[in-house]
Design a protein around this motif. Sequence first.
Motif, PDB file in Angstrom:
ATOM      1  N   LEU A  36       0.861  -1.184   0.000  1.00  0.00           N
ATOM      2  CA  LEU A  36       0.000   0.000   0.000  1.00  0.00           C
ATOM      3  C   LEU A  36       0.891   1.225   0.000  1.00  0.00           C
ATOM      4  CD1 LEU A  36      -2.863   1.186   0.159  1.00  0.00           C
ATOM      5  CD2 LEU A  36      -2.629   1.144   2.650  1.00  0.00           C
ATOM      6  N   ARG A  37       0.583   2.147  -0.903  1.00  0.00           N
ATOM      7  CA  ARG A  37       1.305   3.419  -0.999  1.00  0.00           C
ATOM      8  C   ARG A  37       0.297   4.563  -0.886  1.00  0.00           C
ATOM      9  NH1 ARG A  37       4.175   0.006  -4.193  1.00  0.00           N
ATOM     10  NH2 ARG A  37       6.424   0.287  -4.207  1.00  0.00           N
ATOM     11  N   PRO A  38       0.723   5.721  -0.403  1.00  0.00           N
ATOM     12  CA  PRO A  38      -0.182   6.862  -0.419  1.00  0.00           C
ATOM     13  C   PRO A  38      -0.679   7.093  -1.847  1.00  0.00           C
ATOM     14  CG  PRO A  38       1.769   7.374   0.861  1.00  0.00           C
ATOM     15  CD  PRO A  38       2.028   6.051   0.178  1.00  0.00           C
ATOM     16  N   GLY A  39      -1.967   7.336  -1.989  1.00  0.00           N
ATOM     17  CA  GLY A  39      -2.570   7.562  -3.296  1.00  0.00           C
ATOM     18  C   GLY A  39      -3.079   6.306  -3.976  1.00  0.00           C
ATOM     19  N   ASP A  40      -2.730   5.108  -3.458  1.00  0.00           N
ATOM     20  CA  ASP A  40      -3.257   3.863  -4.032  1.00  0.00           C
ATOM     21  C   ASP A  40      -4.750   3.753  -3.734  1.00  0.00           C
ATOM     22  OD1 ASP A  40      -0.785   3.110  -4.940  1.00  0.00           O
ATOM     23  OD2 ASP A  40      -0.484   1.504  -3.464  1.00  0.00           O
ATOM     24  N   PRO A  41      -5.548   3.297  -4.697  1.00  0.00           N
ATOM     25  CA  PRO A  41      -6.979   3.123  -4.444  1.00  0.00           C
ATOM     26  C   PRO A  41      -7.255   1.853  -3.647  1.00  0.00           C
ATOM     27  CG  PRO A  41      -6.456   2.450  -6.675  1.00  0.00           C
ATOM     28  CD  PRO A  41      -5.190   2.991  -6.083  1.00  0.00           C
ATOM     29  N   TRP A  42      -8.284   1.906  -2.797  1.00  0.00           N
ATOM     30  CA  TRP A  42      -8.740   0.730  -2.062  1.00  0.00           C
ATOM     31  C   TRP A  42     -10.228   0.853  -1.755  1.00  0.00           C
ATOM     32  CZ3 TRP A  42     -10.429   2.344   2.715  1.00  0.00           C
ATOM     33  CH2 TRP A  42      -9.841   3.493   3.250  1.00  0.00           C
ATOM     34  N   VAL A  43     -10.829  -0.278  -1.454  1.00  0.00           N
ATOM     35  CA  VAL A  43     -12.242  -0.333  -1.048  1.00  0.00           C
ATOM     36  C   VAL A  43     -12.320  -1.146   0.233  1.00  0.00           C
ATOM     37  CG1 VAL A  43     -13.191  -0.094  -3.378  1.00  0.00           C
ATOM     38  CG2 VAL A  43     -12.693  -2.358  -2.498  1.00  0.00           C
ATOM     39  N   ARG A  44     -13.392  -0.941   0.996  1.00  0.00           N
ATOM     40  CA  ARG A  44     -13.566  -1.704   2.233  1.00  0.00           C
ATOM     41  C   ARG A  44     -14.567  -2.828   2.013  1.00  0.00           C
ATOM     42  NH1 ARG A  44     -16.744   3.092   4.788  1.00  0.00           N
ATOM     43  NH2 ARG A  44     -18.811   2.339   4.333  1.00  0.00           N
ATOM     44  N   SER A  45     -14.472  -3.833   2.848  1.00  0.00           N
ATOM     45  CA  SER A  45     -15.293  -5.029   2.690  1.00  0.00           C
ATOM     46  C   SER A  45     -16.781  -4.757   2.888  1.00  0.00           C
ATOM     47  CB  SER A  45     -14.841  -6.115   3.674  1.00  0.00           C
ATOM     48  OG  SER A  45     -14.870  -5.633   5.006  1.00  0.00           O
ATOM     49  N   ARG A  46     -17.140  -3.739   3.655  1.00  0.00           N
ATOM     50  CA  ARG A  46     -18.562  -3.430   3.876  1.00  0.00           C
ATOM     51  C   ARG A  46     -19.158  -2.599   2.752  1.00  0.00           C
ATOM     52  NH1 ARG A  46     -19.267   0.004   7.663  1.00  0.00           N
ATOM     53  NH2 ARG A  46     -17.110   0.534   8.044  1.00  0.00           N
ATOM     54  N   GLY A  47     -18.424  -2.410   1.689  1.00  0.00           N
ATOM     55  CA  GLY A  47     -18.932  -1.637   0.562  1.00  0.00           C
ATOM     56  C   GLY A  47     -18.509  -0.187   0.644  1.00  0.00           C
ATOM     57  N   GLY A  48     -18.847   0.522  -0.393  1.00  0.00           N
ATOM     58  CA  GLY A  48     -18.483   1.928  -0.428  1.00  0.00           C
ATOM     59  C   GLY A  48     -17.666   2.241  -1.663  1.00  0.00           C
ATOM     60  N   ALA A  49     -17.345   3.491  -1.786  1.00  0.00           N
ATOM     61  CA  ALA A  49     -16.623   3.980  -2.962  1.00  0.00           C
ATOM     62  C   ALA A  49     -15.140   3.617  -2.879  1.00  0.00           C
ATOM     63  CB  ALA A  49     -16.779   5.491  -3.052  1.00  0.00           C
ATOM     64  N   VAL A  50     -14.495   3.725  -3.995  1.00  0.00           N
ATOM     65  CA  VAL A  50     -13.042   3.569  -4.042  1.00  0.00           C
ATOM     66  C   VAL A  50     -12.434   4.793  -3.362  1.00  0.00           C
ATOM     67  CG1 VAL A  50     -11.026   3.441  -5.546  1.00  0.00           C
ATOM     68  CG2 VAL A  50     -13.112   2.189  -6.145  1.00  0.00           C
ATOM     69  N   VAL A  51     -11.476   4.568  -2.474  1.00  0.00           N
ATOM     70  CA  VAL A  51     -10.892   5.632  -1.653  1.00  0.00           C
ATOM     71  C   VAL A  51      -9.379   5.588  -1.809  1.00  0.00           C
ATOM     72  CG1 VAL A  51     -10.673   6.468   0.722  1.00  0.00           C
ATOM     73  CG2 VAL A  51     -12.774   5.355   0.003  1.00  0.00           C
ATOM     74  N   THR A  52      -8.752   6.712  -1.611  1.00  0.00           N
ATOM     75  CA  THR A  52      -7.293   6.760  -1.537  1.00  0.00           C
ATOM     76  C   THR A  52      -6.896   7.494  -0.267  1.00  0.00           C
ATOM     77  OG1 THR A  52      -7.147   8.828  -2.778  1.00  0.00           O
ATOM     78  CG2 THR A  52      -6.973   6.792  -4.046  1.00  0.00           C
ATOM     79  N   ALA A  53      -5.845   7.020   0.372  1.00  0.00           N
ATOM     80  CA  ALA A  53      -5.297   7.700   1.543  1.00  0.00           C
ATOM     81  C   ALA A  53      -4.090   8.501   1.074  1.00  0.00           C
ATOM     82  CB  ALA A  53      -4.895   6.688   2.603  1.00  0.00           C
ATOM     83  N   GLU A  54      -4.037   9.741   1.466  1.00  0.00           N
ATOM     84  CA  GLU A  54      -2.932  10.602   1.027  1.00  0.00           C
ATOM     85  C   GLU A  54      -1.668  10.389   1.845  1.00  0.00           C
ATOM     86  OE1 GLU A  54      -3.103  12.241  -1.801  1.00  0.00           O
ATOM     87  OE2 GLU A  54      -5.105  11.362  -1.923  1.00  0.00           O
ATOM     88  N   GLN A  55      -1.818   9.789   3.042  1.00  0.00           N
ATOM     89  CA  GLN A  55      -0.658   9.570   3.900  1.00  0.00           C
ATOM     90  C   GLN A  55      -0.702   8.183   4.511  1.00  0.00           C
ATOM     91  OE1 GLN A  55       0.371  12.741   6.765  1.00  0.00           O
ATOM     92  NE2 GLN A  55      -1.438  13.806   5.979  1.00  0.00           N
ATOM     93  N   LEU A  56       0.458   7.647   4.801  1.00  0.00           N
ATOM     94  CA  LEU A  56       0.626   6.433   5.599  1.00  0.00           C
ATOM     95  C   LEU A  56       1.628   6.781   6.693  1.00  0.00           C
ATOM     96  CD1 LEU A  56       1.193   3.587   2.975  1.00  0.00           C
ATOM     97  CD2 LEU A  56      -0.854   4.011   4.311  1.00  0.00           C
ATOM     98  N   TRP A  57       1.320   6.380   7.912  1.00  0.00           N
ATOM     99  CA  TRP A  57       2.217   6.663   9.021  1.00  0.00           C
ATOM    100  C   TRP A  57       2.695   5.380   9.659  1.00  0.00           C
ATOM    101  CZ3 TRP A  57      -1.384  10.308  12.249  1.00  0.00           C
ATOM    102  CH2 TRP A  57      -1.553  11.532  11.597  1.00  0.00           C
ATOM    103  N   VAL A  58       3.908   5.427  10.193  1.00  0.00           N
ATOM    104  CA  VAL A  58       4.396   4.439  11.141  1.00  0.00           C
ATOM    105  C   VAL A  58       4.413   5.153  12.481  1.00  0.00           C
ATOM    106  CG1 VAL A  58       6.389   3.090  11.879  1.00  0.00           C
ATOM    107  CG2 VAL A  58       5.750   3.132   9.483  1.00  0.00           C
ATOM    108  N   VAL A  59       3.848   4.518  13.500  1.00  0.00           N
ATOM    109  CA  VAL A  59       3.744   5.139  14.820  1.00  0.00           C
ATOM    110  C   VAL A  59       4.698   4.437  15.778  1.00  0.00           C
ATOM    111  CG1 VAL A  59       2.204   5.600  16.759  1.00  0.00           C
ATOM    112  CG2 VAL A  59       1.351   5.789  14.421  1.00  0.00           C
ATOM    113  N   GLN A  60       5.458   5.233  16.511  1.00  0.00           N
ATOM    114  CA  GLN A  60       6.322   4.730  17.567  1.00  0.00           C
ATOM    115  C   GLN A  60       6.138   5.621  18.768  1.00  0.00           C
ATOM    116  OE1 GLN A  60      10.228   4.643  15.789  1.00  0.00           O
ATOM    117  NE2 GLN A  60       9.886   2.579  15.028  1.00  0.00           N
ATOM    118  N   ALA A  61       5.601   5.028  19.822  1.00  0.00           N
ATOM    119  CA  ALA A  61       5.310   5.761  21.059  1.00  0.00           C
ATOM    120  C   ALA A  61       4.394   6.942  20.753  1.00  0.00           C
ATOM    121  CB  ALA A  61       6.588   6.177  21.752  1.00  0.00           C
ATOM    122  N   ASP A  62       4.839   8.164  21.037  1.00  0.00           N
ATOM    123  CA  ASP A  62       3.987   9.332  20.823  1.00  0.00           C
ATOM    124  C   ASP A  62       4.329  10.072  19.534  1.00  0.00           C
ATOM    125  OD1 ASP A  62       6.433  10.270  21.634  1.00  0.00           O
ATOM    126  OD2 ASP A  62       5.636  11.797  22.988  1.00  0.00           O
TER     127      ASP A  62
END
Length: 124
Positions: A36-62
């Motif tokens: 998965l890359r920012p801007g890649d299209p995806w859909v969710r299993s419960r239905g809905g439109a094709v969506v893209t996320a503009e950001q992906l984060w890795v979280v460490q502590a705060d």
Amino acid sequence: SAPGAGDPAAPFCGLVFKVQHLDQAWNYLRVVRGQLRPGDPWVRSRGGAVVTAEQLWVVQADRHENVAFARPGEIVVLPGEYGLRTGDTIAAPPGVAPLPTPRFPAPVLAVVFEPERAEDRAAL
């Protein structure tokens, strides 16, 4: 287990295992297969439109930092309101075969408030 699990060359599929509502929604996702890359299209299993996320984060502590991609086995956050829920499968279009929904045991919490002195009972 999903077909192709662990294969970075397979079409993207991931499982949302936590949604936190802070300054914005933080959707925690484990990548099961593909990338998965920012801007890649995806859909969710419960239905809905094709969506893209503009950001992906890795979280460490705060802290969190933007990443360019996520591969199988990695955990990332999709920041933003996408209507996701814990247990949702998201995948590359056109379709999604839902992954098994995680089962969580009922919480076992017990709290007893008792005064140290009998005369303080009314205050509680």
